[in-house]
Write a protein that holds these residues in place. Structure first.
Motif: not given
Lengths: 225, 235
Positions: B108, B112, B127-128, B131, B134
């Motif tokens: 992950k 990202s 978007k990345y 991510e 997160e």
């Protein structure tokens, strides 16, 4: 150390090749466990609690301590229950076993999943089939004994249950040929030996229901394109 | 302890090669560091890692070991030494947890970060990087739980997760330069902010992570190459 008071649970689904890996190892080592059949369309609170990161199966729970990711689980089981080891004892061969198990996930399983999902896009599909075949060739070249683990099945063989059992199902459903006896004689023979192994034979899911589930999924993919 | 039959085929810019260097440093091992240019890939690389043709590769006598997380475990198992220099925890469950998070980081975090840094358009970048945020929140939780207030994911000493994540610190500094935002948000990742300092200052890490300016130059050149390749007509 493992005793009779152990509480061992495997949360899984019969159709998952990753769950099957854990199932095989538990049976190989004669470990008693409770199988919790998860409905992946309606995940249980237990699953979500034990694997909040990925919310996937398999999840292995030992005395209320959960572990996720099949290869991580396999190593944990091997370290905790020492009978019928699935990893070699020397560090170099352990590194090789880890390498090839990961290769199977990263290159072969991944490519096969892409092959299935690229239905409708001929160019993409062709590329994915190519990738799959290249990866199988690499594994074919690597196989030197009866099993990847030598005379007995090991972690790489168990990780490769996907190739022996699930890949032929995918091939039958899609009509695509990746693993064939002509192209990959060693790998093909290995898959027959592996599927006939006394423990493996008893612990792979029945083929027809699995085929039906995957076929239904595949048909829905086609319908959605 | 010292051995003359250890070679690391790596690259100064590679976070994965850094992992191995840190592990070798923890164990106090001598080795020959071979800088791989990658353009073109050397015969040694192609021979020692024919499957992936990637760095790092550890060459130990006549054995070659590939994949950074696997190499680090190999080093930890061969040079068991004593408890103070062990990289993975000794108990099987803690080991499994460490392996799980290292796998998570490779899956992950890396994707990202890399995809965000080299995304061709702003929407993808966002978007990345969202991510990535997160992922960092998750890792902050993990850090707080596993460190038990002692400084490292490995507790009192630097461990497998520390090495797996820490190797990216220079690349996170590149992201800082590219985006103008701090690599760890002090409000959301206070634990990781401190951890980054502690990790970078560790004697086994100092001198191994690449200098930010040099890496920024490298990243800019890489971004240009990727943009050119993306714009090039299909073959």
């Amino acid at each position: 150390m493992a005793t009779n008071q152990e509480e061992v649970k495997l949360l899984g689904s019969v159709k998952s090749p990753f769950v099957c890996r854990v199932h095989i190892v538990l049976k190989l080592k004669g470990i008693e466990f409770e199988f919790v059949d998860e409905n992946l369309a309606n995940k249980s609170d237990q699953l979500l609690k034990y694997n909040p990161v990925y919310k996937k199966v398999p999840v292995f729970v030992h005395n209320d301590k959960p572990i996720s990711e099949s290869l991580v689980i396999l190593e944990y089981i091997d370290e905790t229950w020492k009978q019928n080891p699935i990893l070699p004892s020397d560090p170099y061969h352990r590194a090789l076993a880890r390498f090839w198990s990961k290769f199977i996930d990263d290159k072969i399983v991944a490519a096969s999943v892409k092959v299935v999902h690229s239905v409708g896009d001929e160019k993409e599909r062709e590329k994915n089939v190519e990738e799959s075949i290249e990866a199988l060739q690499i594994l074919e070249n690597e196989l030197k004994d009866k099993f990847f683990g030598g005379e007995e099945i090991g972690i790489v063989d168990i990780a490769a249950v996907f190739i022996a059992f699930w890949l032929p199902v995918i091939q039958d459903i899609t009509g695509l040929k990746m693993l064939t006896a002509e192209k990959f004689p060693k790998l093909y023979n290995w898959s027959q030996e592996f599927l006939n192994h006394p423990i493996v034979k008893e612990n792979i899911p029945p083929r027809d229901p699995l085929f039906a589930i995957y076929k239904a999924y595949y048909d829905s993919l086609i319908a959605s394109k | 302890m010292a051995t003359s039959d250890l070679k690391l085929l790596g690259g100064w810019f590679s976070p994965f090669a850094c992992r191995v260097q840190i592990a070798l440093s923890i164990k106090g091992l001598d080795y020959e560091n071979i800088e791989e240019n990658l353009n073109p890939k050397s015969d040694l690389l192609l021979q020692s890692n024919p499957t992936y043709k990637k760095i790092p590769v550890l060459i130990h006598g006549d054995k070659t070991i590939c994949e950074s997380a696997i190499i680090v475990q190999y080093i930890d198992e061969v040079w068991k030494n004593n408890a103070t220099s062990s990289i993975l925890p000794s108990n099987a469950y803690d080991k499994a947890i460490a392996r799980f998070w290292v796998s998570y980081i490779d899956d992950k975090f890396f994707n990202s970060l890399r995809n965000g840094l080299f995304a061709q358009d702003d929407e993808s970048k966002k978007k990345y990087f969202d991510e990535l945020e997160e992922v960092l929140l998750k890792l902050e939780e993990v850090f707080n739980k596993l460190s038990e207030g002692k400084g490292f994911f490995g507790g009192e000493k630097i461990g497998f997760i520390d090495i797996a994540l820490g190797c990216y610190l220079s690349w996170l500094k590149v992201k800082e330069k590219f985006t103008g935002t701090k690599m760890f948000d002090e409000a959301k990742n206070p634990g990781l902010v401190i951890w980054a300092e502690t990790f970078s200052a560790h004697p086994s890490v100092k001198g191994i992570l690449p200098e930010t300016d040099k890496l920024v130059e490298f990243a800019i050149a890489m971004a240009q190459r990727l943009a050119a390749a993306a714009a090039a007509p299909p073959k």
